[in-house]
Design a protein around this motif. Structure first.
Motif, short mmCIF file in Angstrom:
data_model
loop_
_atom_site.label_atom_id
_atom_site.label_comp_id
_atom_site.label_asym_id
_atom_site.label_seq_id
_atom_site.Cartn_x
_atom_site.Cartn_y
_atom_site.Cartn_z
N THR A 1 0.83 -1.21 0.00
CA THR A 1 0.00 0.00 0.00
C THR A 1 0.86 1.25 0.00
OG1 THR A 1 -1.82 -1.12 1.15
CG2 THR A 1 -1.77 1.29 1.26
N LEU A 2 1.90 1.26 0.84
CA LEU A 2 2.81 2.40 0.87
C LEU A 2 3.52 2.55 -0.47
CD1 LEU A 2 4.17 4.64 2.54
CD2 LEU A 2 5.88 2.96 3.25
N TYR A 3 3.95 1.44 -1.02
CA TYR A 3 4.66 1.44 -2.30
C TYR A 3 3.75 1.97 -3.42
CZ TYR A 3 7.14 -0.58 -6.34
OH TYR A 3 7.79 -0.76 -7.53
N ALA A 4 2.52 1.44 -3.48
CA ALA A 4 1.60 1.84 -4.54
C ALA A 4 1.19 3.30 -4.40
CB ALA A 4 0.37 0.93 -4.53
N CYS A 5 0.98 3.75 -3.17
CA CYS A 5 0.64 5.17 -2.95
C CYS A 5 1.76 6.07 -3.42
CB CYS A 5 0.36 5.41 -1.47
SG CYS A 5 -1.27 4.85 -0.91
N ASN A 6 3.00 5.69 -3.13
CA ASN A 6 4.14 6.48 -3.55
C ASN A 6 4.20 6.61 -5.07
OD1 ASN A 6 7.78 6.16 -3.25
ND2 ASN A 6 6.53 7.94 -3.64
N LEU A 7 4.04 5.47 -5.77
CA LEU A 7 4.12 5.50 -7.22
C LEU A 7 2.92 6.23 -7.83
CD1 LEU A 7 5.56 1.98 -8.06
CD2 LEU A 7 6.72 4.18 -8.00
N ALA A 8 1.76 6.15 -7.18
CA ALA A 8 0.61 6.91 -7.65
C ALA A 8 0.87 8.41 -7.53
CB ALA A 8 -0.64 6.52 -6.86
N LEU A 9 1.50 8.81 -6.44
CA LEU A 9 1.82 10.22 -6.25
C LEU A 9 2.87 10.70 -7.24
CD1 LEU A 9 1.83 10.39 -2.34
CD2 LEU A 9 0.22 11.52 -3.89
N LEU B 1 0.89 -8.21 -9.50
CA LEU B 1 0.76 -8.35 -10.95
C LEU B 1 -0.09 -7.27 -11.59
CD1 LEU B 1 0.26 -12.22 -11.15
CD2 LEU B 1 2.37 -10.94 -11.50
N THR B 2 -0.84 -6.54 -10.79
CA THR B 2 -1.74 -5.51 -11.31
C THR B 2 -1.05 -4.46 -12.18
OG1 THR B 2 -3.22 -5.80 -9.42
CG2 THR B 2 -3.46 -3.77 -10.67
N LEU C 1 -5.63 1.11 -7.86
CA LEU C 1 -6.44 -0.10 -7.98
C LEU C 1 -5.75 -1.27 -7.30
CD1 LEU C 1 -8.76 -1.81 -9.18
CD2 LEU C 1 -7.36 -2.04 -11.26
N SER C 2 -4.43 -1.35 -7.42
CA SER C 2 -3.69 -2.47 -6.84
C SER C 2 -3.80 -2.50 -5.31
CB SER C 2 -2.22 -2.40 -7.25
OG SER C 2 -1.53 -1.37 -6.56
N ILE C 3 -4.05 -1.34 -4.71
CA ILE C 3 -4.23 -1.30 -3.25
C ILE C 3 -5.49 -2.05 -2.86
CG2 ILE C 3 -4.61 0.21 -1.26
CD1 ILE C 3 -2.96 2.35 -2.70
N ALA C 4 -6.56 -1.84 -3.62
CA ALA C 4 -7.80 -2.58 -3.36
C ALA C 4 -7.63 -4.06 -3.65
CB ALA C 4 -8.93 -2.00 -4.22
N VAL C 5 -6.88 -4.37 -4.71
CA VAL C 5 -6.63 -5.77 -5.05
C VAL C 5 -5.84 -6.45 -3.94
CG1 VAL C 5 -5.47 -7.32 -6.68
CG2 VAL C 5 -6.74 -5.33 -7.52
N ALA C 6 -4.92 -5.73 -3.32
CA ALA C 6 -4.09 -6.30 -2.26
C ALA C 6 -4.90 -6.75 -1.06
CB ALA C 6 -3.03 -5.29 -1.82
N ALA C 7 -6.06 -6.14 -0.87
CA ALA C 7 -6.94 -6.54 0.23
C ALA C 7 -7.49 -7.95 0.01
CB ALA C 7 -8.07 -5.55 0.40
N VAL C 8 -7.51 -8.37 -1.25
CA VAL C 8 -8.02 -9.70 -1.59
C VAL C 8 -6.88 -10.69 -1.82
CG1 VAL C 8 -9.43 -11.02 -3.22
CG2 VAL C 8 -10.06 -8.67 -2.62
N SER C 9 -5.88 -10.25 -2.60
CA SER C 9 -4.76 -11.12 -2.93
C SER C 9 -3.52 -10.27 -3.15
CB SER C 9 -5.05 -11.94 -4.19
OG SER C 9 -3.89 -12.62 -4.64
#
Length: 203
Positions: free
Chosen positions: A119-127, A184-185, A170-178
């Motif tokens: 989540t931290l990683y994806a947020c950083n790249l989104a920013l 891979l997202t 989107l990958s943050i939401a996906v991470a909650a499931v898998s």
């Protein structure tokens, strides 16, 4: 009203940005460590010890690819930005702030591979993506781009810049499931970019 001082070139912006990108790409590889394996057992234990760094390798390759692509995008955008003011300078610093932070969450993902780390990683790249898109939109709206940039092109480039941030969010939401699926997202960025190119080239 405070006047933002303007200039006729972006050479110093390019120079600072290129230097920081080079440092970040170098720092990414520093997360790897030589396995502590006795020399007399290296033939049997070293392969397994290296295999334990599989997640580190994945996070390194993903981050290297993303940082490299953002360097290319930044370079291409500033080929079309010919003037600047303080607002653009500050905006570029914000963009570089998020870029320079990438090695930290990259190592967290590589070592721990948890949902929080991703989540931290994806947020950083989104920013990173959002700040670069904002930088382009600011330059376009201020009239700092070359004359060939039409309103259609200006808006289209901004829209394209939102693809990567949207996928990482989107990958943050996906991470909650898998978590594996979240890793891979980012692959979705490739077909979505291709779709954008196809749609943009349509008359």
């Amino acid at each position: 009203m405070v006047r933002l001082l303007e200039g006729e070139d972006t050479d110093r912006i390019d120079g600072l940005s290129d230097g920081l990108f080079a440092i970040v790409l170098t720092l990414l590889v520093l997360q790897f460590q030589i396995p502590d394996v006795p020399a007399d057992r290296a033939a049997t234990e070293l392969p397994a010890a290296l295999a334990d760094q599989e997640t580190l390798l994945f996070s390194y390759l993903l981050s290297f690819g993303v940082v490299g692509l953002y360097w290319i995008v930044h370079h291409n955008l500033f080929e079309r930005i010919e003037r600047h003011d303080r607002g653009l300078l500050y905006g570029n610093l914000v963009f570089l702030l998020f870029v320079s932070f990438i090695p930290f969450p990259t190592e967290l993902v590589g070592i721990y591979g948890t949902q929080f780390a991703w989540t931290l990683y994806a947020c950083n790249l989104a920013l990173v993506g959002l700040s670069l898109t904002g930088l382009w939109w600011y330059a376009y709206r201020r009239g700092f781009t070359i004359d060939e940039i039409t309103p259609r092109v200006g808006r289209a480039v901004a829209t394209r810049g939102l693809i990567s941030p949207a996928v990482f969010l989107l990958s943050i939401a996906v991470a909650a499931v898998s978590l594996t699926a979240a890793f891979l997202t980012p692959i979705l960025i490739v077909p979505l970019q291709a779709l954008w190119v196809h749609r943009f080239r349509e008359p």
